[in-house]
Design a protein around this motif. Sequence first.
Motif, PDB file in Angstrom:
ATOM      1  N   LEU A   1      -7.589  -4.465   0.663  1.00 37.00           N
ATOM      2  CA  LEU A   1      -8.432  -3.459  -0.025  1.00 37.00           C
ATOM      3  C   LEU A   1      -9.967  -3.426  -0.304  1.00 37.00           C
ATOM      4  CD1 LEU A   1      -8.221  -3.895  -3.303  1.00 37.00           C
ATOM      5  CD2 LEU A   1      -9.333  -6.193  -3.430  1.00 37.00           C
TER       6      LEU A   1
ATOM      7  N   VAL B   1      -4.033  -4.721  -3.062  1.00 35.56           N
ATOM      8  CA  VAL B   1      -4.709  -4.273  -1.920  1.00 35.56           C
ATOM      9  C   VAL B   1      -4.650  -3.416  -1.845  1.00 35.56           C
ATOM     10  CG1 VAL B   1      -3.094  -5.034  -0.272  1.00 35.56           C
ATOM     11  CG2 VAL B   1      -1.908  -3.717  -0.583  1.00 35.56           C
ATOM     12  N   GLY B   2      -4.440  -2.590  -3.626  1.00 36.89           N
ATOM     13  CA  GLY B   2      -4.500  -1.071  -3.418  1.00 36.89           C
ATOM     14  C   GLY B   2      -3.080  -0.354  -2.929  1.00 36.89           C
TER      15      GLY B   2
ATOM     16  N   THR C   1       0.874  -1.164   0.163  1.00 37.31           N
ATOM     17  CA  THR C   1      -0.094  -0.136  -0.042  1.00 37.31           C
ATOM     18  C   THR C   1       0.744   1.102  -0.292  1.00 37.31           C
ATOM     19  OG1 THR C   1      -1.773  -1.207   1.128  1.00 37.31           O
ATOM     20  CG2 THR C   1      -1.774   1.254   0.994  1.00 37.31           C
TER      21      THR C   1
END
Length: 359
Positions: free
Chosen positions: A110, A63-64, A21
């Motif tokens: 996420l 996970v973004g 992230t």
Amino acid sequence: MACKSTQSCPMNGGNGKYSYTRNSSIQRWGVEASKALIREAVWEKLDINFSNLFNIADLGCSVGPNTFIAVDNIIESVKLKYPSSPDPSSGSTEFQVFFNDLPSNDFNTLLQGLPRDREYAASIVPGSFLGRLFPQSSLHFIHSSYTLHWLSKVPKELLDKNSPAWNKGRIFYASAPNEVVQAYSAQFAEDMVSFLNARAQELVHGGLMVLIIPSLPADISPSECPLIAVMDLLGDSLIGMARMGLIAEAKVDSFNFPKYYPTQHELETLIGKNGCFSIARIEPLVQSTAHARDLNIQMFISHTRAAWEGLIKMHFGSYIVNELFDRFMKKVLNFSPLISKHSSKQITEVFVLLKRNSN
């Protein structure tokens, strides 16, 4: 090897110092750089009939936050082309987005990062994208970035003492014999065939698929490419720890990174052999002079750890990680080609736009 397969070795989850992230800005560059190309692709190439539901899948979402940036751009592009549903009796267009990654991915992180103002229904689809994930002809747009260069497993020849591709004393293919490079290439081809076969069944005729794949420039050997050659420094760090008795030498000999950077020609050949897709566009993404990735050593180490730590822990155990990356950083500090911002020998991100054939 790090894992018999990479099914249990995703990017680092959570929001910690070495999480994906917080350490995926290099990958974000590719997602941002492809925005205009995706808008153009939707406007000029998307040619499908749908009622009022438009289905999008992002494969290897991690996970973004990069997956949200990509999805938002796709949706805005579709809304621009289809201000209202193609079927007047079905009401306004709605969007369903499927976020896919390995079952061991940190989907909790996420989901916590999902934009509150999103214009889509979100679903999680755990599983390997090398097989079928969705019903027949159910997707209208597929996106996958920085995923396909990860192999499903380490080529078995690399661990066979009787094979000319036995990779003893190395953890990658940068300075390895051609037999090792060919073993990596063959495994990539096998994975790509599986990926394309599955997507051909899931994507509607006329639907689009966008891939961003880190690739080796033409006429450059792996040993000449800094991002590949730097892996030898990590291998040297592991060998140094083995000599000190911190890890077993046999553990190092059985460790290889399941990652391969194809050439654009390899990609074109594999897509052509599949026969289910037409290549609407394929080209390297162009870096802006202002951005030039802004790569520095600390960023490289942090991004590397976010991506590779799971593999290393799986094979060696968590106790070596801090010392290994400390040793690695000291070696990388003296490896100036890595941060040469305008080298023609750097890995390039190839933008691939595929359209599902109607046959």
